[in-house]
Design an enzyme around this catalytic site. Structure first.
Site, short mmCIF file in Angstrom:
data_model
loop_
_atom_site.label_atom_id
_atom_site.label_comp_id
_atom_site.label_asym_id
_atom_site.label_seq_id
_atom_site.Cartn_x
_atom_site.Cartn_y
_atom_site.Cartn_z
N ASN A 1 11.45 9.05 -9.78
CA ASN A 1 9.78 8.63 -9.56
C ASN A 1 9.40 10.65 -9.81
OD1 ASN A 1 7.22 8.79 -8.18
ND2 ASN A 1 7.93 8.21 -6.13
N LEU A 2 8.67 11.02 -10.21
CA LEU A 2 8.32 12.09 -10.01
C LEU A 2 7.05 12.62 -9.13
CD1 LEU A 2 8.00 13.27 -13.91
CD2 LEU A 2 9.50 13.29 -12.60
N LYS A 3 6.49 11.25 -8.66
CA LYS A 3 5.86 12.00 -7.06
C LYS A 3 4.73 12.80 -7.81
CE LYS A 3 8.89 10.78 -3.73
NZ LYS A 3 8.78 11.24 -1.94
N HIS B 1 4.89 1.42 -2.16
CA HIS B 1 5.49 3.33 -1.75
C HIS B 1 5.53 4.11 -0.57
CE1 HIS B 1 7.58 7.44 -1.76
NE2 HIS B 1 8.51 6.63 -2.34
N GLU C 1 13.92 2.28 1.87
CA GLU C 1 13.74 3.03 1.51
C GLU C 1 12.97 3.33 3.72
OE1 GLU C 1 12.34 5.94 -1.50
OE2 GLU C 1 10.88 4.93 -1.42
N ILE D 1 13.49 10.24 3.15
CA ILE D 1 12.97 10.70 1.60
C ILE D 1 13.11 12.42 1.98
CG2 ILE D 1 11.16 10.68 0.63
CD1 ILE D 1 10.52 8.08 1.30
N SER E 1 13.19 13.82 -5.66
CA SER E 1 13.18 15.42 -6.03
C SER E 1 14.84 16.13 -6.13
CB SER E 1 13.45 16.12 -4.47
OG SER E 1 14.19 15.32 -3.61
#
Length: 214
Positions: free
Chosen positions: A6-8, A85, A133, A138, A195
């Protein structure tokens, strides 16, 4: 093992990361995919990397300014989407609607949840997979499989008790191949991370480290 990156909204080059995902996916038995921002979906999909959306809304065609339509995501090249999310929380009814919208557009779904109880509720909505999660982990670099392995095992049990066809992914703090292996040992069929790859100076090397032990 499914590895979903996930590149957010990190300040990375989504195309470069997608190219790394594509190349590493071709060199491993693991399934590796990437979830960029909505505006980058088409560019990322054009690299040949398996592309996922970060979110879709529980809407259909119509007057929905500012929302993300599942069909548009699919047209841009995405094959799946995250839903709920921890940084884009939805009410349960909206999670249900988003899953239905994604299925209508033939998108695979991963519904995120904080704990095993929520995982059970999410699994009851019929997604393809759920991801546990704990939000406090996170981005910390401390994987849930290390901080509290019972959460992962209990999440697997909760999902299987509701629907044995729903896969369970492990998220939060995943950054190394050892973390991926530990998640698998606890019953997870994949990992959701951000990340560890998106912030890496060398995304290819980071991904190769993740899948090397598999």
């Amino acid at each position: 093992m499914f590895v979903l990156v996930n590149l957010k909204t990190y300040p990375c080059d989504p195309v470069a990361v997608a190219e790394a995902v594509r190349d590493v996916n071709e060199s491993t038995d693991a399934r590796v995919a990437v979830a960029p921002q909505a505006a980058h979906l088409e560019r990322v999909a054009e690299t040949g990397a398996e592309t996922w959306a970060q979110h879709v809304d529980p809407i259909d065609y119509g007057s929905n300014t500012g929302h993300t339509l599942a069909e548009t995501v699919a047209e841009a090249g995405a094959v799946g989407t995250l839903i709920n999310h921890s940084e884009q929380r939805l009410k349960l009814a909206d999670v249900d609607g988003a899953v239905e919208a994604a299925e209508r557009a033939d998108l695979e779904t991963v519904v995120c949840a904080n704990n095993p109880a929520q995982i059970g509720a999410a699994a009851a909505l019929g997604p393809d997979a759920v991801a546990v999660e704990p939000p406090e982990l996170i981005g910390t670099g401390t994987p849930v499989s290390q901080a509290d392995p019972d959460i992962v095992e209990d999440a697997v049990e909760a999902a299987q008790a509701v629907d044995a066809d729903v896969s369970v992914l492990c998220g939060a703090g995943i950054s190394t191949g050892d973390d991926v292996v530990a998640a698998g040992d606890l019953g997870s069929e994949g990992v959701l991370l951000a990340s560890g790859v998106a912030k890496a100076d060398d995304p290819t090397a980071a991904l190769e480290d993740l899948v090397a032990p598999l």
